[in-house]
Design a protein around this motif. Structure first.
Motif, mmCIF file in Angstrom:
data_model
loop_
_atom_site.group_PDB
_atom_site.id
_atom_site.type_symbol
_atom_site.label_atom_id
_atom_site.label_comp_id
_atom_site.label_asym_id
_atom_site.label_seq_id
_atom_site.Cartn_x
_atom_site.Cartn_y
_atom_site.Cartn_z
ATOM 1 N N LEU A 126 2.838 -2.194 -6.045
ATOM 2 C CA LEU A 126 2.497 -2.451 -4.646
ATOM 3 C C LEU A 126 1.191 -3.217 -4.557
ATOM 4 O O LEU A 126 1.084 -4.196 -3.804
ATOM 5 C CB LEU A 126 2.397 -1.130 -3.888
ATOM 6 N N ARG A 127 0.184 -2.797 -5.336
ATOM 7 C CA ARG A 127 -1.098 -3.495 -5.334
ATOM 8 C C ARG A 127 -0.912 -4.950 -5.748
ATOM 9 O O ARG A 127 -1.492 -5.868 -5.151
ATOM 10 C CB ARG A 127 -2.056 -2.757 -6.273
ATOM 11 N N ALA A 128 -0.086 -5.200 -6.752
ATOM 12 C CA ALA A 128 0.136 -6.563 -7.223
ATOM 13 C C ALA A 128 0.839 -7.411 -6.161
ATOM 14 O O ALA A 128 0.518 -8.597 -5.993
ATOM 15 C CB ALA A 128 0.946 -6.551 -8.514
ATOM 16 N N MET A 129 1.797 -6.837 -5.446
ATOM 17 C CA MET A 129 2.465 -7.583 -4.377
ATOM 18 C C MET A 129 1.485 -7.924 -3.262
ATOM 19 O O MET A 129 1.492 -9.053 -2.734
ATOM 20 C CB MET A 129 3.652 -6.791 -3.838
ATOM 21 N N LEU A 130 0.637 -6.984 -2.902
ATOM 22 C CA LEU A 130 -0.368 -7.253 -1.871
ATOM 23 C C LEU A 130 -1.364 -8.307 -2.344
ATOM 24 O O LEU A 130 -1.756 -9.200 -1.572
ATOM 25 C CB LEU A 130 -1.100 -5.964 -1.504
ATOM 26 N N ASP A 131 -1.757 -8.228 -3.617
ATOM 27 C CA ASP A 131 -2.664 -9.240 -4.165
ATOM 28 C C ASP A 131 -2.018 -10.620 -4.122
ATOM 29 O O ASP A 131 -2.690 -11.629 -3.843
ATOM 30 C CB ASP A 131 -3.032 -8.887 -5.607
ATOM 31 N N ALA A 132 -0.721 -10.685 -4.397
ATOM 32 C CA ALA A 132 -0.017 -11.965 -4.370
ATOM 33 C C ALA A 132 0.035 -12.529 -2.951
ATOM 34 O O ALA A 132 -0.207 -13.731 -2.742
ATOM 35 C CB ALA A 132 1.389 -11.799 -4.934
ATOM 36 N N GLU A 133 0.349 -11.687 -1.978
ATOM 37 C CA GLU A 133 0.414 -12.149 -0.585
ATOM 38 C C GLU A 133 -0.951 -12.654 -0.120
ATOM 39 O O GLU A 133 -1.052 -13.711 0.528
ATOM 40 C CB GLU A 133 0.893 -11.023 0.329
ATOM 41 N N ALA A 134 -2.020 -11.919 -0.441
ATOM 42 C CA ALA A 134 -3.353 -12.338 -0.022
ATOM 43 C C ALA A 134 -3.763 -13.628 -0.721
ATOM 44 O O ALA A 134 -4.336 -14.536 -0.098
ATOM 45 C CB ALA A 134 -4.354 -11.225 -0.327
ATOM 46 N N ALA A 135 -3.470 -13.732 -2.017
ATOM 47 C CA ALA A 135 -3.819 -14.942 -2.757
ATOM 48 C C ALA A 135 -3.073 -16.160 -2.216
ATOM 49 O O ALA A 135 -3.621 -17.267 -2.164
ATOM 50 C CB ALA A 135 -3.506 -14.747 -4.237
ATOM 51 N N LEU A 136 -1.819 -15.965 -1.817
ATOM 52 C CA LEU A 136 -1.048 -17.064 -1.252
ATOM 53 C C LEU A 136 -1.712 -17.597 0.015
ATOM 54 O O LEU A 136 -1.861 -18.817 0.194
ATOM 55 C CB LEU A 136 0.373 -16.600 -0.942
ATOM 56 N N THR A 137 -2.144 -16.707 0.887
ATOM 57 C CA THR A 137 -2.784 -17.139 2.131
ATOM 58 C C THR A 137 -4.111 -17.839 1.850
ATOM 59 O O THR A 137 -4.449 -18.838 2.504
ATOM 60 C CB THR A 137 -3.000 -15.934 3.069
ATOM 61 N N ARG A 138 -4.861 -17.333 0.869
ATOM 62 C CA ARG A 138 -6.126 -17.995 0.526
ATOM 63 C C ARG A 138 -5.872 -19.389 -0.045
ATOM 64 O O ARG A 138 -6.598 -20.346 0.269
ATOM 65 C CB ARG A 138 -6.913 -17.155 -0.490
ATOM 66 N N ALA A 139 -4.844 -19.514 -0.894
ATOM 67 C CA ALA A 139 -4.518 -20.831 -1.449
ATOM 68 C C ALA A 139 -4.105 -21.797 -0.348
ATOM 69 O O ALA A 139 -4.487 -22.981 -0.356
ATOM 70 C CB ALA A 139 -3.395 -20.689 -2.479
ATOM 71 N N GLN A 140 -3.340 -21.310 0.609
ATOM 72 C CA GLN A 140 -2.923 -22.152 1.733
ATOM 73 C C GLN A 140 -4.114 -22.551 2.592
ATOM 74 O O GLN A 140 -4.197 -23.697 3.059
ATOM 75 C CB GLN A 140 -1.879 -21.404 2.565
ATOM 76 N N ALA A 141 -5.045 -21.632 2.771
ATOM 77 C CA ALA A 141 -6.244 -21.966 3.544
ATOM 78 C C ALA A 141 -7.057 -23.037 2.824
ATOM 79 O O ALA A 141 -7.618 -23.944 3.459
ATOM 80 C CB ALA A 141 -7.095 -20.713 3.759
ATOM 81 N N GLY A 142 -7.123 -22.957 1.493
ATOM 82 C CA GLY A 142 -7.861 -23.950 0.733
ATOM 83 C C GLY A 142 -7.274 -25.348 0.848
ATOM 84 O O GLY A 142 -7.986 -26.337 0.671
ATOM 85 N N LEU A 143 -5.977 -25.426 1.160
ATOM 86 C CA LEU A 143 -5.316 -26.727 1.343
ATOM 87 C C LEU A 143 -5.162 -27.110 2.797
ATOM 88 O O LEU A 143 -4.513 -28.117 3.112
ATOM 89 C CB LEU A 143 -3.936 -26.687 0.668
#
Length: 372
Positions: free
Chosen positions: A32-49
């Motif tokens: 569960l922690r890894a899935m949440l980390d993935a979702e948060a990282a995806l949004t941060r990567a999208q914000a960076g672009l």
């Protein structure tokens, strides 16, 4: 009557992996922690672009980190859609308001589960490799200490010609080194292909996503190109088998009638208090018999239809996690076994004469002893 939650798996029937440091790294809470980390990282990567507002990345990251997520509720709700990401995304969108619409943008459930399992693997691999280093160091010392300890080689279950225990330990070491090399070399990439693997948010996003998580950037979306899983399956199966060879030899050499080695901290018997069972070797041997079967399931998922398969991907989740757990347990048990392994050179020498040989084998023994 019991403190375990009904339906929970605490490892009651899996003692071979219960003590490993990775036990907590591979449980449901860790996934569960890894899935949440993935979702948060995806949004941060999208914000960076510039694909989502910076505030969305902050809000989603905070919600993923601090939000209250009902693990048991997610398990129950996952059944309707066939995976846990669907209910998790709904809960994360609620927790990240007013930026919930930016959660999981452009991703599919497989992107998150695959990425989460790569994260779980990376987090578990560190302790596994560290304990493998301990195993290798102890085998190096063992081989050096017993390079001249003469014992009988055995072929097809029968005594053959003399060898040394140091050579046997050096062979165990070579397998452990090979296992470490294979596990360390497996590439663990993020998954981000969108609903059909078409990278609809652009080719730059997977690299950003990978950088956020400390995983590798994939060459292509691998929804149905399961090289990372197959490579991992092979490395885990090899590691289990390599340690299984060590365990098989210890089990034979520690038989009462052979007695050439013994576990310093053996286990007892429920009915025979005089017994000193080679429990560490037994648990390694049990793991070595299970992991190849799990790897076969993972290899079977290579034959996946279309751009995203039904069933092949889903079949990987539990076997992959269990293989990680079993290998972690085997490595832990091997490190413990070698820390306290007792070698009995006198029994090794005595056993050389058990077959009553008076020919060339006996002469080789005599010559070896004279040269010492």
């Amino acid at each position: 009557m019991t403190s375990a939650e009904p339906g929970g798996d605490l490892g009651l029937l899996s003692p071979m992996r219960a003590a490993a440091e990775t036990a907590g790294d591979t449980g449901d809470a860790a996934v569960l922690r890894a899935m949440l980390d993935a979702e948060a990282a995806l949004t941060r990567a999208q914000a960076g672009l510039g694909l989502v507002p910076p505030e969305a990345a902050v809000a989603v990251t905070a919600a993923a980190r601090d939000g209250a997520f009902d693990l048991r509720g997610l398990v129950v709700r996952a059944r309707s859609g066939g995976n846990p990401v669907i209910p998790l995304v709904a809960d994360l969108r609620t927790a990240a308001r007013p930026y919930g619409e930016h959660v999981h943008l452009g991703a599919t459930s497989q992107d998150i589960v695959d990425t989460a399992l790569m994260l779980v693997t990376r987090r578990a691999r560190g302790p596994i490799l560290a304990e493998l280093d301990q195993v290798i160091a102890r085998l190096t010392a063992l081989a050096g200490a017993h390079r001249d300890t003469v014992m009988a080689a055995r072929t097809l279950t029968q005594q053959a010609v003399p060898t040394t225990f140091g050579l046997k330990a050096a062979g165990w070491r070579k397998l452990a080194l090979d296992a470490r090399d294979r596990l360390a070399a497996v590439t663990l990439p993020v998954q981000l292909g969108g609903p059909a693997g078409t990278l609809e948010q652009g080719v730059a996003l997977p690299g950003r996503f990978a950088a956020e998580l400390g995983l590798a950037e994939p060459v292509l979306p691998w929804h149905v190109l399961r090289t990372p899983i197959a490579d991992l399956a092979g490395a885990l199966a090899f590691a289990a088998g390599a340690l299984g060879k060590l365990a098989a030899d210890v089990l034979v050499l520690s038989r009462t009638e052979i007695g050439e080695v013994s576990e310093g901290v053996g286990g007892g018997s429920s009915s025979m208090p005089h017994k000193h069972n080679p429990v560490r070797a037994t648990m390694i041997a049990a793991a070595a018999r299970q992991v190849p079967a799990l790897a076969a399931i993972l290899y079977g998922s290579l034959a996946a239809e279309d751009e995203r398969p039904a069933g092949a991907w889903h079949a990987e989740w539990q076997p992959l996690r269990e293989a990680l757990r079993l290998v972690a347990g085997a490595v832990h048990d091997a490190a413990e076994l070698l820390a306290d392994l007792r070698v009995h050179p006198d029994r090794m020498r005595a056993n050389l004469t058990l077959d009553g040989t008076t020919g060339s084998a006996a002469e080789l023994v005599a010559r070896a002893l004279e040269e010492k």
